[in-house]
Design a protein around this motif. Structure first.
Motif, PDB file in Angstrom:
ATOM      1  N   UNK A 121       0.858  -1.188   0.000  1.00 28.75           N
ATOM      2  CA  UNK A 121       0.000   0.000   0.000  1.00 28.75           C
ATOM      3  C   UNK A 121       0.897   1.241   0.000  1.00 28.75           C
ATOM      4  N   UNK A 122       0.679   2.167  -0.951  1.00 26.82           N
ATOM      5  CA  UNK A 122       1.615   3.300  -1.043  1.00 26.82           C
ATOM      6  C   UNK A 122       1.374   4.355   0.031  1.00 26.82           C
ATOM      7  N   UNK A 123       2.446   5.014   0.428  1.00 27.08           N
ATOM      8  CA  UNK A 123       2.380   6.209   1.269  1.00 27.08           C
ATOM      9  C   UNK A 123       2.038   7.376   0.330  1.00 27.08           C
ATOM     10  N   UNK A 124       0.884   8.000   0.533  1.00 24.86           N
ATOM     11  CA  UNK A 124       0.429   9.044  -0.397  1.00 24.86           C
ATOM     12  C   UNK A 124       1.394  10.225  -0.458  1.00 24.86           C
ATOM     13  N   UNK A 125       2.091  10.489   0.652  1.00 25.59           N
ATOM     14  CA  UNK A 125       3.105  11.550   0.631  1.00 25.59           C
ATOM     15  C   UNK A 125       4.224  11.214  -0.350  1.00 25.59           C
ATOM     16  N   UNK A 126       4.600   9.940  -0.385  1.00 21.69           N
ATOM     17  CA  UNK A 126       5.642   9.520  -1.335  1.00 21.69           C
ATOM     18  C   UNK A 126       5.138   9.598  -2.778  1.00 21.69           C
ATOM     19  N   UNK A 127       3.854   9.315  -2.982  1.00 18.32           N
ATOM     20  CA  UNK A 127       3.306   9.452  -4.341  1.00 18.32           C
ATOM     21  C   UNK A 127       3.432  10.903  -4.813  1.00 18.32           C
ATOM     22  N   UNK A 128       3.132  11.858  -3.922  1.00 19.76           N
ATOM     23  CA  UNK A 128       3.263  13.276  -4.287  1.00 19.76           C
ATOM     24  C   UNK A 128       4.730  13.607  -4.585  1.00 19.76           C
ATOM     25  N   UNK A 129       5.632  12.983  -3.856  1.00 17.80           N
ATOM     26  CA  UNK A 129       7.054  13.250  -4.102  1.00 17.80           C
ATOM     27  C   UNK A 129       7.544  12.668  -5.435  1.00 17.80           C
ATOM     28  N   UNK A 130       6.734  11.835  -6.080  1.00 19.02           N
ATOM     29  CA  UNK A 130       7.061  11.371  -7.430  1.00 19.02           C
ATOM     30  C   UNK A 130       6.871  12.492  -8.457  1.00 19.02           C
ATOM     31  N   UNK A 131       6.018  13.474  -8.140  1.00 19.10           N
ATOM     32  CA  UNK A 131       5.650  14.486  -9.145  1.00 19.10           C
ATOM     33  C   UNK A 131       6.877  15.200  -9.739  1.00 19.10           C
ATOM     34  N   UNK A 132       7.777  15.760  -8.924  1.00 21.44           N
ATOM     35  CA  UNK A 132       8.927  16.451  -9.545  1.00 21.44           C
ATOM     36  C   UNK A 132       9.872  15.506 -10.285  1.00 21.44           C
ATOM     37  N   UNK A 133       9.768  14.212 -10.025  1.00 18.84           N
ATOM     38  CA  UNK A 133      10.617  13.254 -10.749  1.00 18.84           C
ATOM     39  C   UNK A 133      10.066  12.955 -12.147  1.00 18.84           C
ATOM     40  N   UNK A 134       8.750  13.114 -12.342  1.00 16.56           N
ATOM     41  CA  UNK A 134       8.183  12.888 -13.682  1.00 16.56           C
ATOM     42  C   UNK A 134       7.879  14.205 -14.396  1.00 16.56           C
ATOM     43  N   UNK A 135       7.910  15.312 -13.659  1.00 14.74           N
ATOM     44  CA  UNK A 135       7.657  16.640 -14.247  1.00 14.74           C
ATOM     45  C   UNK A 135       8.652  17.585 -13.575  1.00 14.74           C
ATOM     46  N   UNK A 136       9.820  17.729 -14.184  1.00 12.93           N
ATOM     47  CA  UNK A 136      10.955  18.312 -13.465  1.00 12.93           C
ATOM     48  C   UNK A 136      10.868  19.827 -13.288  1.00 12.93           C
ATOM     49  N   UNK A 137      10.177  20.524 -14.185  1.00 14.77           N
ATOM     50  CA  UNK A 137      10.178  21.991 -14.101  1.00 14.77           C
ATOM     51  C   UNK A 137       8.853  22.514 -13.536  1.00 14.77           C
TER      52      UNK A 137
END
Ligand SMILES: O=C(O)c1cc(C(=O)O)oc(=O)c1
Length: 291
Positions: free
Chosen positions: A254-270
């Protein structure tokens, strides 16, 4: 059906990444509450209650402003729980419905009034008994103005689905990128096939969602980041993002939703890409009158 499932993290972390003002969690669900909104007799899983109050508390904790609530398969074609979530959001949520294809225009108008802006076609055999393409095409042709189709399928049936998708008369949003095998990398066969779909029409959108479902190595989901970042950059005007909370069916990892949000700058860098992914693009689909 036996025990009710808890598929969400009990205490998600506060993300390190701060979303831009007005950010939209454009793929999430509500479950019940069951006493008020019973699950469908055809449901393939029976979750614990995960109602609007929990969703909005998570929205605030993660730093989001709005939600798009997608009718979960466990509620079948009765959209009452999703409409309840939208109604209780003070205008901060809109939704995607699942309908009986025989639905009348009057009933569709009621869904529009209730904040729905699209319908979802689900092709996952583990979630629904049937997916009648002919009936789907018929209802797709008589949706309220401005609505779109959300479609959920797995990569292995994309080729078979192409004629159906080609025939859809309104914009299409693909859930979870059609579940590519992200371990193949950004140039793998699944991503190539998905890019070919996106190249076939400029009104096919996608959700850069669900590292937890798509990356078997788990958090921090490095294969997901590697495979998805180029897709977001190349199709930046038709990609949206969501938590997928309460993560239907996720019983392990089960994912930690905070970690899911931290994926955002890794897939959308700017900052520009993040603004499109989280604000401009979902607003175009769900709140176009505010743009
Ligand atoms: O992969 C899944 O199990 C799943 C299920 C549902 C649903 O039950 O509606 O929605 C999703 O977005 C994903």
């Amino acid at each position: 059906m036996t025990d009710r499932i808890v598929s969400w993290h009990a205490s998600p972390s506060k993300p390190r990444y701060t979303p831009p003002a007005g950010a939209v969690d454009a793929h999430c669900h509500v479950f019940g509450p069951m006493a008020e909104f019973p699950f469908s007799p055809k449901a393939k899983y029976l979750p614990e209650d995960a109602g609007p109050d929990m969703l909005f508390a998570l929205r605030d904790q993660l730093g989001f402003a709005r939600n798009v609530i997608v009718q979960a398969s466990c509620h079948g074609t009765n959209n009452a729980a999703t409409l309840n979530g939208i109604a209780r959001s003070n205008g901060k949520a809109r939704g995607v419905a699942v309908v009986d294809p025989a639905i009348s225009e009057a009933e569709l108008a009621v869904l529009h009034e209730g904040g729905m802006r699209g319908i979802r076609f689900n092709f996952l055999k583990r979630l629904v008994d049937d997916a009648p393409k002919d009936k789907f095409l018929e209802v797709a042709a008589r949706l309220p103005k401005g609505w779109h189709i959300v479609i959920y399928f797995e990569a292995d049936i994309l080729a078979e689905l192409r004629p159906f998708i080609d025939a859809l008369p309104v914009p299409v949003v693909v859930d979870h990128m059609g579940r590519p095998d992200v371990t193949q990398g950004p140039d793998g066969a699944d991503m190539k096939a998905f890019r070919a779909l996106l190249d076939s029409r400029d009104d096919i959108w996608f959700k850069a969602t669900c590292p937890d479902r798509l990356d078997p190595a788990g958090d921090p989901w490095n294969a997901f980041a590697d495979a998805v970042a180029p897709l977001v950059a190349d199709y930046q005007d038709r990609v949206i993002w969501g938590t997928d909370w309460p993560h239907p069916n996720m019983e392990t990892n089960i994912p930690d939703d905070g970690h899911l949000v931290d994926m955002i700058p890794r897939i959308a860098a700017t900052a520009e890409l993040q603004q499109k992914l989280l604000v401009t693009n979902p607003m175009r689909l769900y709140w176009p009158e505010e743009l």
